[in-house]
Design a protein around this motif. Structure first.
Motif, PDB file in Angstrom:
ATOM      1  N   PRO A  89       0.837  -1.203   0.000  1.00  0.00           N
ATOM      2  CA  PRO A  89       0.000   0.000   0.000  1.00  0.00           C
ATOM      3  C   PRO A  89       0.874   1.255   0.000  1.00  0.00           C
ATOM      4  CG  PRO A  89      -0.787  -1.584   1.628  1.00  0.00           C
ATOM      5  CD  PRO A  89       0.537  -2.090   1.141  1.00  0.00           C
ATOM      6  N   ASN A  90       0.533   2.234  -0.835  1.00  0.00           N
ATOM      7  CA  ASN A  90       1.370   3.435  -0.936  1.00  0.00           C
ATOM      8  C   ASN A  90       0.684   4.701  -0.430  1.00  0.00           C
ATOM      9  OD1 ASN A  90      -0.437   3.955  -2.972  1.00  0.00           O
ATOM     10  ND2 ASN A  90       1.050   3.825  -4.648  1.00  0.00           N
ATOM     11  N   GLY A  91      -0.448   4.550   0.246  1.00  0.00           N
ATOM     12  CA  GLY A  91      -1.104   5.708   0.842  1.00  0.00           C
ATOM     13  C   GLY A  91      -0.432   6.109   2.143  1.00  0.00           C
ATOM     14  N   PRO A  92      -0.768   7.280   2.665  1.00  0.00           N
ATOM     15  CA  PRO A  92      -0.151   7.737   3.912  1.00  0.00           C
ATOM     16  C   PRO A  92      -0.616   6.917   5.102  1.00  0.00           C
ATOM     17  CG  PRO A  92      -1.910   9.231   3.274  1.00  0.00           C
ATOM     18  CD  PRO A  92      -1.743   8.259   2.130  1.00  0.00           C
ATOM     19  N   PRO A  93       0.246   6.727   6.081  1.00  0.00           N
ATOM     20  CA  PRO A  93      -0.164   6.020   7.299  1.00  0.00           C
ATOM     21  C   PRO A  93      -1.061   6.918   8.137  1.00  0.00           C
ATOM     22  CG  PRO A  93       2.055   6.862   7.547  1.00  0.00           C
ATOM     23  CD  PRO A  93       1.652   7.141   6.125  1.00  0.00           C
ATOM     24  N   PRO A  94      -1.745   6.357   9.122  1.00  0.00           N
ATOM     25  CA  PRO A  94      -2.545   7.194  10.024  1.00  0.00           C
ATOM     26  C   PRO A  94      -1.670   8.281  10.651  1.00  0.00           C
ATOM     27  CG  PRO A  94      -3.011   4.870  10.392  1.00  0.00           C
ATOM     28  CD  PRO A  94      -1.840   4.924   9.460  1.00  0.00           C
ATOM     29  N   PRO A  95      -2.197   9.487  10.817  1.00  0.00           N
ATOM     30  CA  PRO A  95      -1.366  10.592  11.329  1.00  0.00           C
ATOM     31  C   PRO A  95      -0.932  10.417  12.775  1.00  0.00           C
ATOM     32  CG  PRO A  95      -3.674  11.253  11.144  1.00  0.00           C
ATOM     33  CD  PRO A  95      -3.553   9.918  10.479  1.00  0.00           C
ATOM     34  N   ALA A  96      -1.740   9.762  13.587  1.00  0.00           N
ATOM     35  CA  ALA A  96      -1.417   9.600  15.005  1.00  0.00           C
ATOM     36  C   ALA A  96      -0.957   8.172  15.275  1.00  0.00           C
ATOM     37  CB  ALA A  96      -2.637   9.919  15.866  1.00  0.00           C
ATOM     38  N   PRO A  97      -0.025   7.978  16.189  1.00  0.00           N
ATOM     39  CA  PRO A  97       0.397   6.613  16.531  1.00  0.00           C
ATOM     40  C   PRO A  97      -0.776   5.800  17.053  1.00  0.00           C
ATOM     41  CG  PRO A  97       1.899   8.238  17.462  1.00  0.00           C
ATOM     42  CD  PRO A  97       0.714   8.998  16.946  1.00  0.00           C
ATOM     43  N   PRO A  98      -0.825   4.514  16.722  1.00  0.00           N
ATOM     44  CA  PRO A  98      -1.901   3.663  17.239  1.00  0.00           C
ATOM     45  C   PRO A  98      -1.764   3.457  18.747  1.00  0.00           C
ATOM     46  CG  PRO A  98      -0.762   2.632  15.375  1.00  0.00           C
ATOM     47  CD  PRO A  98       0.068   3.788  15.811  1.00  0.00           C
ATOM     48  N   ALA A  99      -2.847   2.977  19.340  1.00  0.00           N
ATOM     49  CA  ALA A  99      -2.804   2.584  20.746  1.00  0.00           C
ATOM     50  C   ALA A  99      -1.790   1.462  20.931  1.00  0.00           C
ATOM     51  CB  ALA A  99      -4.191   2.115  21.193  1.00  0.00           C
ATOM     52  N   GLU A 100      -1.212   1.366  22.117  1.00  0.00           N
ATOM     53  CA  GLU A 100      -0.227   0.322  22.389  1.00  0.00           C
ATOM     54  C   GLU A 100      -0.818  -1.061  22.127  1.00  0.00           C
ATOM     55  OE1 GLU A 100       3.045  -1.701  23.037  1.00  0.00           O
ATOM     56  OE2 GLU A 100       2.969   0.503  22.949  1.00  0.00           O
ATOM     57  N   ASP A 101      -2.099  -1.255  22.418  1.00  0.00           N
ATOM     58  CA  ASP A 101      -2.752  -2.534  22.163  1.00  0.00           C
ATOM     59  C   ASP A 101      -2.766  -2.856  20.675  1.00  0.00           C
ATOM     60  OD1 ASP A 101      -4.453  -4.828  23.066  1.00  0.00           O
ATOM     61  OD2 ASP A 101      -5.954  -3.818  21.826  1.00  0.00           O
ATOM     62  N   ALA A 163       3.494  -4.984   7.829  1.00  0.00           N
ATOM     63  CA  ALA A 163       3.330  -4.909   9.277  1.00  0.00           C
ATOM     64  C   ALA A 163       4.568  -4.338   9.949  1.00  0.00           C
ATOM     65  CB  ALA A 163       3.012  -6.298   9.835  1.00  0.00           C
ATOM     66  N   ASN A 164       5.743  -4.831   9.545  1.00  0.00           N
ATOM     67  CA  ASN A 164       6.964  -4.323  10.149  1.00  0.00           C
ATOM     68  C   ASN A 164       7.234  -2.875   9.741  1.00  0.00           C
ATOM     69  OD1 ASN A 164       8.086  -6.091  12.005  1.00  0.00           O
ATOM     70  ND2 ASN A 164       9.107  -7.332  10.447  1.00  0.00           N
ATOM     71  N   GLY A 165       6.818  -2.497   8.520  1.00  0.00           N
ATOM     72  CA  GLY A 165       6.962  -1.109   8.112  1.00  0.00           C
ATOM     73  C   GLY A 165       6.121  -0.176   8.964  1.00  0.00           C
ATOM     74  N   ALA A 166       4.908  -0.605   9.292  1.00  0.00           N
ATOM     75  CA  ALA A 166       4.050   0.206  10.158  1.00  0.00           C
ATOM     76  C   ALA A 166       4.669   0.342  11.546  1.00  0.00           C
ATOM     77  CB  ALA A 166       2.665  -0.414  10.254  1.00  0.00           C
ATOM     78  N   LEU A 167       5.210  -0.752  12.073  1.00  0.00           N
ATOM     79  CA  LEU A 167       5.852  -0.697  13.386  1.00  0.00           C
ATOM     80  C   LEU A 167       7.053   0.242  13.368  1.00  0.00           C
ATOM     81  CD1 LEU A 167       5.733  -4.493  14.312  1.00  0.00           C
ATOM     82  CD2 LEU A 167       4.517  -2.652  15.497  1.00  0.00           C
ATOM     83  N   ALA A 168       7.863   0.155  12.318  1.00  0.00           N
ATOM     84  CA  ALA A 168       9.030   1.026  12.223  1.00  0.00           C
ATOM     85  C   ALA A 168       8.612   2.490  12.119  1.00  0.00           C
ATOM     86  CB  ALA A 168       9.881   0.614  11.022  1.00  0.00           C
ATOM     87  N   HIS A 169       7.541   2.753  11.361  1.00  0.00           N
ATOM     88  CA  HIS A 169       7.065   4.134  11.206  1.00  0.00           C
ATOM     89  C   HIS A 169       6.696   4.740  12.553  1.00  0.00           C
ATOM     90  CE1 HIS A 169       5.070   7.587   9.353  1.00  0.00           C
ATOM     91  NE2 HIS A 169       4.071   7.376  10.191  1.00  0.00           N
ATOM     92  N   PHE A 170       6.136   3.920  13.434  1.00  0.00           N
ATOM     93  CA  PHE A 170       5.712   4.421  14.741  1.00  0.00           C
ATOM     94  C   PHE A 170       6.748   4.111  15.834  1.00  0.00           C
ATOM     95  CE2 PHE A 170       1.568   3.761  12.530  1.00  0.00           C
ATOM     96  CZ  PHE A 170       1.180   5.100  12.498  1.00  0.00           C
ATOM     97  N   ALA A 172       8.163   1.416  16.813  1.00  0.00           N
ATOM     98  CA  ALA A 172       7.713   0.319  17.673  1.00  0.00           C
ATOM     99  C   ALA A 172       8.137  -1.044  17.156  1.00  0.00           C
ATOM    100  CB  ALA A 172       6.188   0.353  17.795  1.00  0.00           C
ATOM    101  N   GLY A 173       9.093  -1.098  16.269  1.00  0.00           N
ATOM    102  CA  GLY A 173       9.482  -2.391  15.703  1.00  0.00           C
ATOM    103  C   GLY A 173      10.832  -2.274  15.037  1.00  0.00           C
ATOM    104  N   PRO A 174      11.132  -3.230  14.159  1.00  0.00           N
ATOM    105  CA  PRO A 174      10.300  -4.338  13.681  1.00  0.00           C
ATOM    106  C   PRO A 174      10.423  -5.600  14.536  1.00  0.00           C
ATOM    107  CG  PRO A 174      12.352  -4.315  12.482  1.00  0.00           C
ATOM    108  CD  PRO A 174      12.423  -3.150  13.451  1.00  0.00           C
ATOM    109  N   ILE A 175       9.537  -6.572  14.254  1.00  0.00           N
ATOM    110  CA  ILE A 175       9.689  -7.911  14.804  1.00  0.00           C
ATOM    111  C   ILE A 175      10.751  -8.638  13.986  1.00  0.00           C
ATOM    112  CG2 ILE A 175       8.578 -10.154  15.110  1.00  0.00           C
ATOM    113  CD1 ILE A 175       7.814  -8.110  17.223  1.00  0.00           C
TER     114      ILE A 175
END
Length: 396
Positions: A89-101, A163-170, A172-175
């Motif tokens: 996916p090449n769209g922008p990620p959510p602007p705010a970090p997700p909840a820790e959960d 998934a790991n890209g999203a974690l790195a963006h916030f 919080a990763g990667p695994i």
């Protein structure tokens, strides 16, 4: 020699595939309800790699294309997009970090996808190398399967990278990847195993998007929902290869993050090989073995045999006092079945429980656990009280 394939249309060339250390072959001692063992290494754009004896060597990353480290805009990424029939996916990620959960959910997704990349890499190599147990009498059917698994293997790489890209963006990763083994040694059992763990993934991703909604992270839902559909397409293909109807149920069996995490750890991960699995803050259950052979579990009422180890931290459950078997099937209220002790020796507790197929129409995947208590309104309450499990039962 495998001959029971349904026809498949496809023209994807074998290109940009990857090689890695093959999966260890193991006996049918897992709780997935299938028998056999597996081993695999992928092919390259020039020729398949030479067959190897998996012996006791677990599967290890990285792959020859660099995965799990694929640079954005690289030739390796472009080759992977072609192999997968699509892009990240090449769209922008959510602007705010997700909840820790929800970061926890993304970590679990990455943890699972890394295992799936290992499994399908190994499976594809076994087929392309004509490893005994993975040979076909019809070359056209063999090529059709190679076409399909080639795409699936690359698609799982992209799921993991996403998934790991999203974690790195916030931040919080990667695994990081583990080492892996798989309890299969032939094509039929490998596809049966793939169908089962894909069933579990489908149920678990439903739990993930539920958490996203509850936590207000709506921006994460659409992408994961697209993967639910993609995994469903995969599972229909595996079921067809096995001679089953493509869709198992009108409403697929629910799962939760805790069950998926424990299933991967108990069945596929080499203990101690995961560098940062400690960041996945989910409970650890004792392993539950389903001892009734899969071939004996059919569309009728039956009594199933189970066992668990009551040693160490689990010794307090040796008497089974207060424990029951809980069965989860489709989107229905969990079924509680009393367990009947049949023996205990060398720290192993053996018991039986009813499998009430007829009344409950237990088609498809049923998840079995041993839990404390006897009343569970939903799967979340089951997970909160689970002690041993999960084990998996598949009927038609």
């Amino acid at each position: 020699m495998y001959t029971g394939l349904a026809p498949l249309v496809g023209s994807l060339a074998i290109a940009s595939l990857v090689s890695a250390v093959p999966l260890q072959k193991r006996g049918p001692d897992g709780s997935w309800g299938h028998h056999g063992n597996s081993g695999y290494q992928s092919s390259t754009s020039v020729a398949p790699p030479a067959p190897t004896d998996s012996g006791s060597n677990p599967f290890s990353f990285p792959l020859s294309n660099g995965f799990p480290n694929i640079a954005s805009g690289s030739s390796q990424e472009n080759d992977l997009f072609n192999q997968a029939h699509g892009t990240l996916p090449n769209g922008p990620p959510p602007p705010a970090p997700p909840a820790e959960d929800d970061l926890l959910s993304l970590r679990l997704i990455a943890f699972n996808e890394l295992w799936e990349v290992a499994f399908f890499t190994e499976l594809l190599s076994n087929i392309t190398n004509n490893v005994p147990g993975y040979q076909f009498s019809d070359p056209n059917q063999r090529q059709a399967v190679i076409n399909a698994i080639t795409a699936v293997q690359a698609q799982e790489e992209l799921h993991a990278l996403n998934a790991n890209g999203a974690l790195a963006h916030f931040n919080a990763g990667p695994i990081l990847p583990c080492q892996y083994v798989a309890p299969v040694d032939n094509f039929h059992d490998a596809i049966a195993l793939a169908s089962t763990f894909t069933d579990v993934v489908l149920g678990t991703l439903g739990d993930v998007v539920t958490h996203f909604g509850q936590n207000g992270d709506n921006g994460l839902i659409r992408g994961v929902a697209s993967v639910i559909g993609q995994e469903g397409e995969q599972d229909g293909y595996y079921r067809s290869l096995l001679g089953n109807i493509p869709s198992a149920n009108p409403f697929l069996t629910a799962s939760v993050r805790e069950f998926a995490f424990n299933a991967i750890n108990q069945n596929f991960v080499v203990p101690g090989s995961c560098p940062n699995v400690n960041t996945i803050n989910l409970p650890t259950f004792g392993a539950l073995a389903l001892n009734t052979p899969a071939a004996q579990i059919t569309a009728q009422d039956s009594t199933l045999s189970f066992s668990f180890s009551a040693e160490g931290q689990w010794s307090q459950y040796a008497s089974c006092e207060g424990l029951n078997v809980v069965l989860i099937n489709q989107q229905n209220v969990p079924i509680v079945e009393p367990l009947t002790l049949t023996g205990a020796s060398n720290g192993q507790v053996q018991f039986t429980a009813n499998f009430p197929f007829v009344e409950n129409k237990l088609f498809g995947l049923t998840i079995a656990v041993v839990a404390k208590g006897d009343t569970f309104p939903d799967i979340v309450s089951v997970a909160a009280n689970t002690v041993f499990g999960p084990a998996f039962i598949n009927v038609l």
